[in-house]
Scaffold this active site. Sequence first.
Site, PDB file in Angstrom:
ATOM      1  CD  GLU B  49      53.937 -60.932 -47.776  1.00 54.62           C
ATOM      2  OE1 GLU B  49      54.487 -60.552 -48.807  1.00 54.62           O
ATOM      3  OE2 GLU B  49      54.302 -61.930 -47.137  1.00 54.62           O
ATOM      4  CG  ASP B  60      58.303 -60.030 -56.364  1.00 55.47           C
ATOM      5  OD1 ASP B  60      58.148 -60.905 -55.502  1.00 55.47           O
ATOM      6  OD2 ASP B  60      57.953 -58.850 -56.221  1.00 55.47           O
TER       7      ASP B  60
END
Lengths: 111, 265
Positions: B49, B60
Amino acid sequence: MRTYVLQDEEGQTLDTHSISAGLDYPGVGPEHSWLKDTGRAEYRSVSDAEAMEGFAALCQTEGIIPALESSHAVAGAIRLGRELGPDALILVNLSGRGDKDVATASAYFGV
Amino acid sequence: MSTVSTAFEKAAAEDRAALVGYLPAGFPDKQTAIKAALAMVEAGADVIEVGLPYSDPLMDGPVIADAVYRALKGGVKIKDVFDTVQAVADAGAAALVMTYWNPVDKYGADAFSRDLASAGGAGLITPDLTPEEAGPWLEASDAHGLDRVFLVAPSSPPQRVETITSLCRGFVYAVSVMGITGARDAVSSSAAGVVARIREHTTLPAAVGLGVSNGAQARQVAGFADGVIVGSAFVRRIAGAATPADAIASVRELTADLAQGVRRG
């Protein structure tokens, strides 16, 4: 649903500045974007200095302390009033109260 | 058959979960990130990824947010993301780009898909794109033969899981917690439930992300999921390394530990 965002050519959001914390943000809400695109509303920018002039003017003439966000609207109304002349009727939406902003205003005006 | 599907099938045939490793492009610099990604491939990661660093990384936690901030400060561009993808694809591994939607929207969904496909990329993981707003991406991914990985959350009701999984290709991303990325001490107890709910709606593999940081946790997740996604733990290894060479060695070591972990039994 799309909205306007301050961004660079790669789609990264830009750093922002406003004397008003509530406006220190790179995007606007989708409702405003829609109102702009459909022509229901016209949007203008106001500088920190103009906003603080609007803040001072309303405090001094009406005894109302507008939020710094709303002070932008006051500044816009003053400018629009000059364009439209003395017979114009202008309604200003004071969206917030400025007692939360007196520390910022005090620092800005040096009082 | 996409390279991602092939990677999951290969893992299943070996009675293990697939290992999906995340790294942001350009962190700590472009070449080190590429070498770290290649080290992941060599040490046993099945799918890479590649994160597209974005200025507003809302899914995040602090580890990845700080890394992408530093990558952007270092001047990373979308072209660098494609170059990283190209390097992974050239090494024979499936490379997905994990990206927030605005950079793709600005680039143009079709142009982005075209350039991703030409770099050998397999598709996109799109954490902040809702199915309702995905029209241009659905069209572009069909036109360019790319996989589409959407996320299912612990809070997704059945009808929503149906909508999301029906649009996915490659695998379905099962978010283990209602939270942000970052290593956690224990695998969330809700993760298995999310995977089970995904399986009621699709035969696509389900990979679990958020909170897996070591081989033991990977083993636990491999017990109920088709894939294990690890991000922050890799990023932390790179952030904590004294030199680029140490960073790459540390990523290689963690990959090997995780690759052992995803083997069942």
